[in-house]
Design an enzyme around this catalytic site. Structure first.
Site, short mmCIF file in Angstrom:
data_model
loop_
_atom_site.label_atom_id
_atom_site.label_comp_id
_atom_site.label_asym_id
_atom_site.label_seq_id
_atom_site.Cartn_x
_atom_site.Cartn_y
_atom_site.Cartn_z
N HIS A 14 -9.92 -2.68 2.25
CA HIS A 14 -9.04 -3.05 1.13
C HIS A 14 -7.65 -2.46 1.38
O HIS A 14 -7.51 -1.28 1.72
CB HIS A 14 -9.64 -2.53 -0.17
CG HIS A 14 -8.77 -2.76 -1.36
ND1 HIS A 14 -8.12 -3.96 -1.58
CD2 HIS A 14 -8.43 -1.95 -2.40
CE1 HIS A 14 -7.43 -3.87 -2.70
NE2 HIS A 14 -7.59 -2.67 -3.21
N ASN A 17 -0.80 -4.79 -2.33
CA ASN A 17 -2.21 -4.85 -2.72
C ASN A 17 -2.44 -6.15 -3.51
O ASN A 17 -1.97 -6.28 -4.64
CB ASN A 17 -2.52 -3.62 -3.59
CG ASN A 17 -3.95 -3.59 -4.11
OD1 ASN A 17 -4.67 -4.58 -4.01
ND2 ASN A 17 -4.35 -2.48 -4.68
N CYS A 68 -10.59 -4.95 -7.58
CA CYS A 68 -10.29 -5.11 -6.15
C CYS A 68 -11.55 -5.16 -5.30
O CYS A 68 -11.50 -5.50 -4.11
CB CYS A 68 -9.38 -3.97 -5.68
SG CYS A 68 -7.82 -3.94 -6.57
N1 COA Z 1 9.73 5.41 -6.61
C1 COA Z 1 10.24 6.66 -6.59
N2 COA Z 1 9.60 7.72 -7.08
C2 COA Z 1 8.38 7.52 -7.61
C3 COA Z 1 7.78 6.25 -7.67
C4 COA Z 1 8.52 5.17 -7.15
N3 COA Z 1 8.03 3.90 -7.13
N4 COA Z 1 6.57 6.36 -8.25
C5 COA Z 1 6.40 7.66 -8.55
N5 COA Z 1 7.49 8.36 -8.18
C6 COA Z 1 7.74 9.79 -8.30
C7 COA Z 1 6.93 10.44 -9.38
O1 COA Z 1 7.58 10.30 -10.64
C8 COA Z 1 6.89 11.88 -8.93
O2 COA Z 1 8.09 12.51 -9.26
P1 COA Z 1 8.11 14.05 -9.73
O3 COA Z 1 7.61 14.84 -8.55
O4 COA Z 1 9.55 14.28 -10.04
O5 COA Z 1 7.21 14.12 -10.92
C9 COA Z 1 6.85 11.76 -7.40
O6 COA Z 1 7.34 10.43 -7.10
C10 COA Z 1 5.48 11.93 -6.83
O7 COA Z 1 4.60 11.11 -7.55
P2 COA Z 1 3.06 11.08 -7.26
O8 COA Z 1 2.37 10.26 -8.30
O9 COA Z 1 2.59 12.47 -7.03
O10 COA Z 1 3.09 10.31 -5.88
P3 COA Z 1 1.90 10.00 -4.90
O11 COA Z 1 2.19 10.54 -3.56
O12 COA Z 1 0.54 10.30 -5.51
O13 COA Z 1 2.00 8.41 -4.79
C11 COA Z 1 0.95 6.41 -5.57
C12 COA Z 1 1.83 7.60 -5.93
C13 COA Z 1 0.73 5.56 -6.80
C14 COA Z 1 1.65 5.58 -4.50
C15 COA Z 1 -0.41 6.93 -5.00
O14 COA Z 1 -0.93 7.92 -5.87
C16 COA Z 1 -1.42 5.84 -4.83
O15 COA Z 1 -1.26 4.94 -4.03
N6 COA Z 1 -2.55 5.92 -5.56
C17 COA Z 1 -3.59 4.90 -5.47
C18 COA Z 1 -3.18 3.69 -6.25
C19 COA Z 1 -4.01 2.47 -5.94
O16 COA Z 1 -4.39 2.26 -4.83
N7 COA Z 1 -4.26 1.63 -6.96
C20 COA Z 1 -4.97 0.41 -6.82
C21 COA Z 1 -6.41 0.67 -6.59
S1 COA Z 1 -7.29 -0.80 -6.25
#
Ligand code: COA
Length: 317
Positions: free
Chosen positions: A242, A272, A108
């Site tokens: 980004h 993204n 990215c």
């Molecule tokens: N829908 C519903 N629930 C979801 C889900 C979805 N699409 N994805 C994850 N969950 C659940 C998880 O299983 C977890 O459940 P649990 O509490 O029962 O275990 C809960 O939601 C929380 O998950 P978590 O991973 O802690 O959520 P988060 O607030 O960290 O959000 C992301 C997850 C991926 C959105 C976030 O971490 C993120 O954006 N990270 C950066 C990713 C990124 O930018 N990548 C590209 C880089 S260039």
């Protein structure tokens, strides 16, 4: 170096959060509140090189240049159906350019890496006009059964035309090797000589780790480029960041203690789109009349690697 033209190409298929919830255990409320994404546009019938060539032609038109005026084409891309030849060489034929071409893959961060390379060529006097295209189809390397990652991404292409000038004030890029937090291991052809576990994997992501690293590294890079320009954060008129997660953008903004109006976003519509997010948002802001000559812009991106980049540009297209 300065930017004298921008162009964007968005695929035709709109995929809403509700459409994903039809086959995955997720819902619009979770995706919207945790990421800011409402829908993304995905490639369905076209090829990525069609989008790349379309964005490139629009950027050339907005710059008032012909394809044959270009001295170099750089294409940023993570993965597409051609491993070789380069996407840039395919685009060269479609748009009828004649210059040398190559692709880069810095995830990215590719737009910032492309700007950095272009600046080195232009500053050295080797090339005058460079077409930088960012063309991405992450929908084709995500696991559509992994609700943690596939909901984040969209496909698109954005392009800019770069030439000599006084726009770019400072650009930095960094890498800190973290191959396990965000990766895609592509399957290669079998060989009778290979005796090892290949471990092919669609995109894998440790979301929380990526989130934290993104916020700390982008905030660090932004503060560094601003101070190396002898400026303070409030001197920047617009932060074109980004587009990965609205909460990431907002955390960076809070660390800089600046108002929301300086941090435009469009990930609600596109998700993204990897290295294409910044040129797409830039094009949108220009068309909306939000950028005027003399404005100070800050671009910042992060991605797999872990790679990062940031720059300060005084707008004088
Ligand atoms: N829908 C519903 N629930 C979801 C889900 C979805 N699409 N994805 C994850 N969950 C659940 C998880 O299983 C977890 O459940 P649990 O509490 O029962 O275990 C809960 O939601 C929380 O998950 P978590 O991973 O802690 O959520 P988060 O607030 O960290 O959000 C992301 C997850 C991926 C959105 C976030 O971490 C993120 O954006 N990270 C950066 C990713 C990124 O930018 N990548 C590209 C880089 S260039």
């Amino acid at each position: 170096m300065r930017i004298i033209g921008t162009g964007v190409s968005i695929p035709e298929l709109k995929v809403t959060n509700d459409m994903i919830a039809e086959f995955l255990d997720t819902n619009d409320e979770w995706i919207s509140t945790r990421t800011g994404i409402k829908e993304r546009k995905l490639i369905s019938t076209k090829n990525l090189f069609h989008l790349a060539a379309d964005a490139a032609s629009k950027a050339l038109e907005s710059a008032g240049k012909k394809a044959t005026d270009m001295d170099l084409i750089i294409c940023s891309n993570v993965a597409n159906s051609y491993i070789t030849p380069s996407l840039s060489s395919i685009v060269q034929g479609i748009i009828k350019a004649t210059c040398p071409c190559f692709d880069i893959n810095n995830a990215c961060t590719g737009f910032l890496t492309g700007l950095d390379i272009a600046d080195a060529y232009i500053s050295s006097g080797k090339y005058k006009n460079i077409l930088l295209i960012c063309a991405e189809e992450p929908s084709r390397f995500c696991d559509w059964g992994d609700r943690n990652a596939c909901i984040l991404f969209g496909d698109a292409a954005g392009a800019v035309v770069l030439t000599e000038g006084e726009g770019l004030k400072k650009i930095i890029t960094t890498t800190a090797s973290m191959p396990d937090v965000l990766y895609y291991r592509r399957k290669l052809e079998p060989s009778p000589f290979v005796k090892k576990d290949e471990n092919y994997k669609a995109l894998q992501m440790v979301g929380k780790e990526v989130f934290k690293t993104a916020v700390t590294s982008s905030t660090r890079d932004i503060k560094r480029v601003i101070s190396e320009c002898g400026m303070v954060p409030s001197d920047v008129d617009l932060f074109v960041l980004h587009q990965a997660n609205l909460r990431i953008i907002d955390s960076i903004r809070q660390h800089l203690d600046l108002p929301e109006e300086k941090f435009p976003h469009n990930l609600d519509k596109y998700g993204n789109t990897s290295s294409a997010t910044i040129p797409i948002l830039l094009d949108e802001q220009l068309k909306a009349g939000k950028i005027k000559n003399g404005d100070i812009l800050c671009f910042s991106a992060f991605g797999a690697g872990f790679s990062t980049g940031a720059c300060i540009m005084k707008w004088n297209a």
